[in-house]
Design a protein around this motif. Sequence first.
Motif, PDB file in Angstrom:
ATOM      1  N   TYR A  50       0.852  -1.188   0.000  1.00  0.00           N
ATOM      2  CA  TYR A  50       0.000   0.000   0.000  1.00  0.00           C
ATOM      3  C   TYR A  50       0.886   1.235   0.000  1.00  0.00           C
ATOM      4  N   TRP A  51       0.309   2.368  -0.366  1.00  0.00           N
ATOM      5  CA  TRP A  51       1.060   3.611  -0.435  1.00  0.00           C
ATOM      6  C   TRP A  51       0.155   4.725   0.052  1.00  0.00           C
ATOM      7  N   VAL A  52       0.534   5.379   1.133  1.00  0.00           N
ATOM      8  CA  VAL A  52      -0.320   6.404   1.728  1.00  0.00           C
ATOM      9  C   VAL A  52       0.259   7.807   1.550  1.00  0.00           C
ATOM     10  N   ARG A  86      -3.424  -0.475  -5.194  1.00  0.00           N
ATOM     11  CA  ARG A  86      -2.844  -0.324  -3.852  1.00  0.00           C
ATOM     12  C   ARG A  86      -1.914   0.887  -3.751  1.00  0.00           C
ATOM     13  N   ASP A  87      -1.383   1.349  -4.879  1.00  0.00           N
ATOM     14  CA  ASP A  87      -0.358   2.400  -4.812  1.00  0.00           C
ATOM     15  C   ASP A  87      -0.638   3.552  -5.770  1.00  0.00           C
ATOM     16  N   GLN A 144      -8.217  12.586  -2.919  1.00  0.00           N
ATOM     17  CA  GLN A 144      -6.822  12.266  -2.647  1.00  0.00           C
ATOM     18  C   GLN A 144      -6.135  13.405  -1.905  1.00  0.00           C
ATOM     19  N   PHE A 147      -7.180  13.269   1.720  1.00  0.00           N
ATOM     20  CA  PHE A 147      -6.550  12.137   2.389  1.00  0.00           C
ATOM     21  C   PHE A 147      -5.088  12.445   2.722  1.00  0.00           C
ATOM     22  N   LEU A 148      -4.374  13.022   1.769  1.00  0.00           N
ATOM     23  CA  LEU A 148      -2.948  13.283   1.962  1.00  0.00           C
ATOM     24  C   LEU A 148      -2.680  14.381   2.985  1.00  0.00           C
ATOM     25  N   ARG A 155      -3.678   7.949   8.053  1.00  0.00           N
ATOM     26  CA  ARG A 155      -3.669   7.366   6.706  1.00  0.00           C
ATOM     27  C   ARG A 155      -3.298   5.886   6.751  1.00  0.00           C
ATOM     28  N   ARG A 156      -2.307   5.561   7.568  1.00  0.00           N
ATOM     29  CA  ARG A 156      -1.902   4.152   7.675  1.00  0.00           C
ATOM     30  C   ARG A 156      -3.023   3.302   8.274  1.00  0.00           C
ATOM     31  N   ALA A 159      -5.663   2.748   5.572  1.00  0.00           N
ATOM     32  CA  ALA A 159      -5.188   1.783   4.575  1.00  0.00           C
ATOM     33  C   ALA A 159      -5.258   0.362   5.122  1.00  0.00           C
ATOM     34  N   ASN A 160      -4.846   0.162   6.364  1.00  0.00           N
ATOM     35  CA  ASN A 160      -4.891  -1.170   6.970  1.00  0.00           C
ATOM     36  C   ASN A 160      -6.326  -1.657   7.121  1.00  0.00           C
TER      37      ASN A 160
END
Length: 263
Positions: A50-52, A86-87, A144, A147-148, A155-156, A159-160
């Motif tokens: 994944y990429w946050v 995912r990224d 996006q 989120f960023l 964010r992590r 994603a998890n």
Amino acid sequence: MIPQYASALFISDLHLTPSMPLTAQRFFDFCEKDAPKVEAVFILGDLFEYWVGDDAALHSPFQQEVKRALATLSTKVKTYYLHGNRDFLLGAHFLSKTGMTLMHDPTKVSIAGNEYVLCHGDSLCTADIGYQVFRSWVRKSWIQSLFLKMPLHWRRAIANRLRSNSGMQYRRDKQTAPQGAQDKTDVTLAACSEILKNQSGNLLIHGHTHRPAHHQESLLDQEWQRWVLSDWDLDHPESLQPRASALLINQNGVRYTDLIKAG
């Protein structure tokens, strides 16, 4: 003008993460030994689990190691990147540090005299309506951006949670309707037909589904060939057969290369 090369390697769905060290090491070996043998390398998404955000990579020794491997590779061969599911937040800062060139999804390239349409593959899974709705939202630039701006630990956590929910939903679907779950997460002929019509092509390469195979397909009066890239997993032999392969295209044709045996 579309990119043109005499030879190329295609990979996707490595899902690199520190918890899968054997898979990661095979990727580092691939960058050093296998990839420099061709003119271009195409990574069709989901290189990372994944990429946050690019800022998260600055705090990750593992992602910095991957960045260095890619930067070295890019000095030897032309290296392209295409976002996965995912990224897709992998951004300009990380790309600039690796020397990779970002490609749109879908895009067309010419290898050894033939033109191929490339995409990650998740956009082709149109039977999964819920996922397509989710995909349309998370690909919006304003979503996006919001989120960023969140704290990194938020964010992590998000994603998890999304990864966990996706896995549980797939397992539930598989228990209640095994074939239905498989069909739901695979590409549809209609989606493949549409993307190839829009790109004026009849050769398609994608990843995402983790079902490597070469298909001869048709719909109405349209015919095409489709190659599905393998995911990589050398760390879970207790539940799955080890997997790591690349698609090689050169003057001798198209073939899968087993990177487990090669390693």
